[in-house]
Design a protein around this motif. Structure first.
Motif, short mmCIF file in Angstrom:
data_model
loop_
_atom_site.label_atom_id
_atom_site.label_comp_id
_atom_site.label_asym_id
_atom_site.label_seq_id
_atom_site.Cartn_x
_atom_site.Cartn_y
_atom_site.Cartn_z
N THR A 46 77.85 -88.56 -8.77
CA THR A 46 78.31 -88.60 -9.84
C THR A 46 77.76 -87.41 -11.00
N ALA A 47 76.62 -86.82 -10.55
CA ALA A 47 76.44 -85.93 -11.24
C ALA A 47 77.66 -84.81 -11.92
N GLU A 48 78.17 -84.38 -10.65
CA GLU A 48 78.77 -83.13 -11.05
C GLU A 48 80.36 -83.82 -11.20
N ARG A 49 80.89 -85.44 -11.32
CA ARG A 49 81.58 -85.46 -12.38
C ARG A 49 81.00 -85.95 -13.70
N LEU A 50 79.93 -85.56 -14.06
CA LEU A 50 79.72 -86.02 -15.48
C LEU A 50 79.78 -85.09 -16.09
N GLN A 51 78.82 -83.57 -15.02
CA GLN A 51 79.08 -82.45 -15.49
C GLN A 51 80.66 -82.33 -15.92
N GLY A 52 81.45 -82.29 -15.32
CA GLY A 52 82.85 -82.67 -15.10
C GLY A 52 82.93 -82.47 -16.71
N LEU A 53 82.94 -83.50 -16.75
CA LEU A 53 82.88 -84.52 -18.45
C LEU A 53 82.62 -83.80 -19.51
N GLY A 54 81.62 -83.07 -18.95
CA GLY A 54 80.61 -81.76 -20.19
C GLY A 54 79.70 -82.39 -20.46
N HIS A 55 79.04 -83.41 -19.93
CA HIS A 55 77.86 -83.74 -19.98
C HIS A 55 76.17 -83.26 -19.05
N ASP A 56 75.38 -82.78 -20.33
CA ASP A 56 74.13 -82.10 -19.06
C ASP A 56 73.13 -82.96 -18.62
N VAL A 57 73.43 -83.29 -16.24
CA VAL A 57 73.61 -84.10 -15.73
C VAL A 57 71.48 -83.01 -15.75
N VAL A 58 70.62 -83.65 -15.93
CA VAL A 58 68.86 -82.94 -16.45
C VAL A 58 68.67 -83.70 -14.96
N ALA A 59 68.08 -84.03 -14.13
CA ALA A 59 68.02 -84.44 -13.72
C ALA A 59 68.67 -86.06 -12.40
N VAL A 60 68.73 -85.52 -11.05
CA VAL A 60 68.65 -86.33 -9.81
C VAL A 60 68.52 -86.60 -9.60
N GLY A 61 68.57 -87.48 -8.32
CA GLY A 61 67.30 -88.36 -7.21
C GLY A 61 67.83 -90.08 -7.13
N ASP A 62 66.83 -90.60 -6.66
CA ASP A 62 66.90 -91.83 -6.08
C ASP A 62 66.14 -92.45 -7.09
N ALA A 63 66.62 -94.17 -7.17
CA ALA A 63 65.83 -94.91 -7.79
C ALA A 63 64.48 -95.05 -8.02
N GLY A 64 64.04 -95.19 -6.47
CA GLY A 64 63.01 -95.89 -6.30
C GLY A 64 62.52 -96.75 -4.95
N ARG A 65 64.04 -98.22 -5.16
CA ARG A 65 64.41 -99.04 -4.94
C ARG A 65 66.21 -98.97 -4.26
N HIS A 66 66.63 -99.14 -3.76
CA HIS A 66 68.05 -98.99 -2.96
C HIS A 66 68.94 -100.96 -2.80
N ASP A 67 67.94 -101.31 -4.38
CA ASP A 67 68.63 -102.99 -4.65
C ASP A 67 69.03 -103.81 -5.36
N TYR A 68 69.52 -102.13 -5.91
CA TYR A 68 70.74 -102.39 -7.76
C TYR A 68 72.27 -103.00 -6.72
N ALA A 69 72.64 -104.31 -7.25
CA ALA A 69 73.94 -105.14 -7.60
C ALA A 69 74.59 -104.34 -8.19
N ARG A 70 74.76 -104.32 -9.81
CA ARG A 70 75.09 -103.94 -10.34
C ARG A 70 74.31 -102.55 -11.33
N THR A 71 75.50 -101.86 -11.71
CA THR A 71 75.24 -100.33 -12.12
C THR A 71 74.52 -101.00 -13.43
N VAL A 72 73.76 -99.38 -14.06
CA VAL A 72 72.65 -99.98 -15.31
C VAL A 72 72.82 -98.42 -15.52
N VAL A 73 72.58 -98.76 -17.61
CA VAL A 73 72.69 -97.26 -18.05
C VAL A 73 71.52 -97.97 -18.81
N ILE A 74 70.56 -97.28 -19.12
CA ILE A 74 69.36 -96.99 -19.86
C ILE A 74 69.22 -96.24 -21.24
#
Length: 127
Positions: A46-74
Motif C-alpha cells: 500500500t505504501a508503494e502505491r501511495l508513493q506512486g501517487l505522489g504521497h510521502d509515506v512516513v511510516a509503515v507497520g502493524d496497527a497493533g491488532r489485526h481485527d479491523y474489518a474495515r479500512t479507516v483513515v485517521i
C-alpha cells in the motif's frame, strides 16, 4: 480519469476528472500506513502505491491488532476536507478525527479486511 499533477518539488496533487465530479485537488500528504488485518506485506504494498501517487509515506507497520474489518483513515492534523477526499479516492472508507498537533503524519491509513474492495487496489485504477 485521474490526473497526477506536479506542484513544486517533491509534491503532487490528485485531480479527479469525471463526468459529474468537480475538480478537487489533494496535495501530497504525509501518510502513515498500518496493517490492521494481518495480511503479510500489505502495508508495504500500500505504501508503494501511495508513493506512486505522489504521497510521502512516513511510516509503515502493524496497527497493533489485526481485527479491523474495515479500512479507516485517521485525520491527525484537522484537514477534514482533504482527508475526506483522500479517503473517498483510496476507499471509499470512513474518516476518524484524532487531532495530534505534533503528529509525524497528516493522516494514518489502517488497512482492514476489506482492503481488496478499496479503489486503491481496483483494476480500473479509480484513484
Amino acid at each position: 480519469m485521474l490526473v497526477i499533477l506536479g506542484v513544486g518539488l517533491g509534491s503532487a496533487a490528485w485531480t479527479w476528472l469525471g463526468e459529474d465530479a468537480p475538480v478537487v485537488r489533494v496535495p501530497s500528504l504525509q501518510v502513515e500506513v498500518l496493517n490492521g488485518c494481518g495480511d503479510s506485506g500489505l502495508a508495504q504494498t500500500t505504501a508503494e502505491r501511495l508513493q506512486g501517487l505522489g504521497h510521502d509515506v512516513v511510516a509503515v507497520g502493524d496497527a497493533g491488532r489485526h481485527d479491523y474489518a474495515r479500512t479507516v483513515v485517521i485525520d491527525r492534523r484537522g484537514r477534514d476536507r482533504i482527508t475526506r477526499e483522500f479517503a473517498r479516492r483510496v476507499g471509499p472508507c470512513p474518516v476518524i478525527l484524532e487531532f495530534v498537533p505534533d503528529a509525524g503524519a497528516d493522516l494514518t491509513l489502517i488497512l482492514g479486511a476489506d482492503w481488496r474492495e478499496l479503489g486503491l487496489f481496483s483494476r480500473n485504477g479509480r484513484t
